[in-house]
Scaffold this motif. Sequence first.
Motif, PDB file in Angstrom:
ATOM      1  N   ARG A 223       0.793  -1.437  -0.095  1.00 13.10           N
ATOM      2  CA  ARG A 223       0.712   0.094  -0.085  1.00 13.10           C
ATOM      3  C   ARG A 223       0.908   1.395   0.469  1.00 13.10           C
ATOM      4  O   ARG A 223       0.848   2.368  -0.266  1.00 13.10           O
ATOM      5  N   ASP A 224       2.169   1.140   1.235  1.00 20.11           N
ATOM      6  CA  ASP A 224       2.628   2.519   0.899  1.00 20.11           C
ATOM      7  C   ASP A 224       4.079   2.328  -0.083  1.00 20.11           C
ATOM      8  O   ASP A 224       4.613   3.355   0.150  1.00 20.11           O
TER       9      ASP A 224
ATOM     10  N   ASP B 283      -1.906  11.842  -2.556  1.00 17.74           N
ATOM     11  CA  ASP B 283      -2.562  11.378  -0.922  1.00 17.74           C
ATOM     12  C   ASP B 283      -3.971  11.541  -1.108  1.00 17.74           C
ATOM     13  O   ASP B 283      -4.460  12.196  -0.650  1.00 17.74           O
ATOM     14  N   PRO B 284      -4.831  10.449  -1.580  1.00 17.35           N
ATOM     15  CA  PRO B 284      -6.416   9.776  -1.047  1.00 17.35           C
ATOM     16  C   PRO B 284      -6.696  10.433   0.321  1.00 17.35           C
ATOM     17  O   PRO B 284      -7.901  10.989  -0.060  1.00 17.35           O
ATOM     18  N   ALA B 285      -5.962  10.334   1.159  1.00 14.85           N
ATOM     19  CA  ALA B 285      -6.634  11.097   2.509  1.00 14.85           C
ATOM     20  C   ALA B 285      -6.943  12.950   2.119  1.00 14.85           C
ATOM     21  O   ALA B 285      -7.618  13.388   3.063  1.00 14.85           O
ATOM     22  N   LEU B 286      -6.123  13.351   1.224  1.00 16.40           N
ATOM     23  CA  LEU B 286      -6.662  15.088   0.913  1.00 16.40           C
ATOM     24  C   LEU B 286      -7.122  15.366  -0.016  1.00 16.40           C
ATOM     25  O   LEU B 286      -6.728  14.337  -1.503  1.00 16.40           O
TER      26      LEU B 286
ATOM     27  N   GLU C 215       3.309  16.319   9.332  1.00 17.80           N
ATOM     28  CA  GLU C 215       2.384  15.967  10.195  1.00 17.80           C
ATOM     29  C   GLU C 215       1.596  17.155  10.471  1.00 17.80           C
ATOM     30  O   GLU C 215       0.163  16.833  11.492  1.00 17.80           O
TER      31      GLU C 215
ATOM     32  N   ASN D   7      -0.537  17.976  -4.571  1.00 17.72           N
ATOM     33  CA  ASN D   7      -1.303  16.503  -3.534  1.00 17.72           C
ATOM     34  C   ASN D   7      -2.093  16.704  -5.520  1.00 17.72           C
ATOM     35  O   ASN D   7      -3.421  17.355  -5.341  1.00 17.72           O
TER      36      ASN D   7
ATOM     37  N   LYS E  37      -1.269   8.404  -8.883  1.00 16.44           N
ATOM     38  CA  LYS E  37      -2.147   7.566  -7.963  1.00 16.44           C
ATOM     39  C   LYS E  37      -1.773   6.696  -7.751  1.00 16.44           C
ATOM     40  O   LYS E  37      -1.722   5.463  -6.980  1.00 16.44           O
TER      41      LYS E  37
END
Length: 641
Positions: free
Chosen positions: A47-48, A97-100, A123, A193, A200
């Motif tokens: 994943r990372d 980064d899909p979290a952003l 962070e 991003n 991706k």
Amino acid sequence: MQDFQQYGAWRALVASALEGYGAALQDASLIDGAGEQQLARALARLRDDRLSVAFVAEFSRGKTELINALFFADYGQRILPSSAGRTTMCPTELLWDPALPPCIRLLPIETRAQQLSTSDFREDAGAWTVLPLELDSPERMIEAFRQVSQTRHVPPAEAERYGLYDPADPDLAAGLAQDGAVEIPQWRHAIINLPHPLLKQGLVILDTPGLNAIGTEPELTLNLIPNAHAVLFILAAETGVTKSDIEVWRTHIGAGPGRLAVLNKIDAMWDELKSSEDNEAEIARQQRGVAQLLGLETARVYPVSAQKALVGKINGDMALFEKSRLGTLEAALFHDLIPARKEIIGRQLRADLDALLAGPQALAGARLRDLVEQQHELESLRGKNQGVIAHMVRRVEAEKKEFDASLFKLQGTRAVFARLSTELYTTLGMDVVQEQTESVRAAMQAARFATGMRAPVRTYFELLRASLDASQAKVGEIGAMMETMYRKFSAEHGLSLNLPMSLSLARYRDEIDQIEALFDKQFGTATLLFSSRAALLERFFDSIASRVRRAFRAANLDAENWLKVIMAPLEAQIRQHREQLRHRQASIQRIHDATDSLEQKIGAFEASQADLERTRAYLADLAGRVSASLDADAPERRAAA
């Protein structure tokens, strides 16, 4: 770029196979805490996984144009600002980064006044200025990207506080504005991003500012450039290798895997008064000269015209694109880089799979052995009278009491384990690292000259290695104690136990050695003779301390996870053996009380064995699929074959 998409498909294929195997292990109750951790580690590795490509060059070498041509021509125009002079004023990362949401995160230059590296702010969401990216408007995206090149003028004292001005450097002093101000970047670091297809898939692009910034932003030399999977060093075809180019190449990059030189702007050498053969010969001569100066094979120096390649791609002019030679660089970058990265990830995942297989095999083997023993025990009761069966009941009760007594003794071992664990956390703890860091920083600030700062930093690395060595010794002590306990339980109760998993801190010791080597390379004896380097050395030490903290945090996490699961295989088999004893006792008791048919019980155990064998075969098939996926080409490539 198809290779990169196929690499992403391969990772998805392996992840799917691993997830299916893990779910089947959970359904069969054949995975313990250690196995769950190994499975999570393998999935996180996939994943990372990121593939980072760094672009390094002095300004006006066409570096940003090369990034546009390689990755963003599909937008139909320049996405990253590219013009004469300096366009990239701070290190810029392009990733997804899909979290952003799509955005540009900008770290203010004022953060350089603090004793923290760029990584320390990653962070801290409040430290960044965030600009949204309007993906449906390329013009507004371009306007947002221009922020990366923003500068401002500040008094020399402020610039010096940020480590961006040295009054003892005559070149910098000559660059002062008429009012005596110093031009500095508006931002220290930029993270773009962007949901680009390649980003991706895990591609990370690092666009560095000019060579001077490479020397003043330690994060680049200590972390971002050395850790990049590929580094493209861009030169101008008409000038070749300059003195500053050579210094940066030798100090910060150097020949090695994934290190390429790009001879850009070959269109400046397309002399229309010469034949195409003569032009090609001139380019080849420059290519050989660059290769010799950089210590590279000639084939690893790529002459290109990024600007003509971009124009050719946007306008659909394939003749111009072919003449730009960018296709050769694209093929080398991804055909070489991706198989090498896939091999490394595949090797790590295979080790994860091997470790994961050991636990279920041991648990299934122990479960099958228990079933066989219980079946044989019941078969031995055929034709026996109640007295024999009553004796069997008493014998199982005695075994259960003996086993419970062993578990009571285990509590004493747990107390020793807890004490040793505390001692490990003490030698490896972050408090020790922080104390050492503050001590060295105080000694450096007390030194009047840069040469006096060298000894405290040397001591710092020696203390770090001593902490890791002491921690590894404590790990060995814990491991030896656990191995003795495993062997004892196996011998006394017939358990089939694999020895506990080991923990090595060697890679963290190696990382400390690498950090020290980078320090020595950046601040050799000769460079430390100048007292004006003292401020830069202090800033470099801040980045060293940041990277050391990250290494020790990772080592602490490894140790914590290891301590959590080192008893997991033993505890899993203890639970299973206790359950087996309980079932034996209940079964024989019911037969003694004539409440169950002996033959029915024997038949039930035979059916359980058959079920377990089918489960083992199914799990072996799933494990085989995981192994096969590691060797497989991506689905697209197989379909095309």
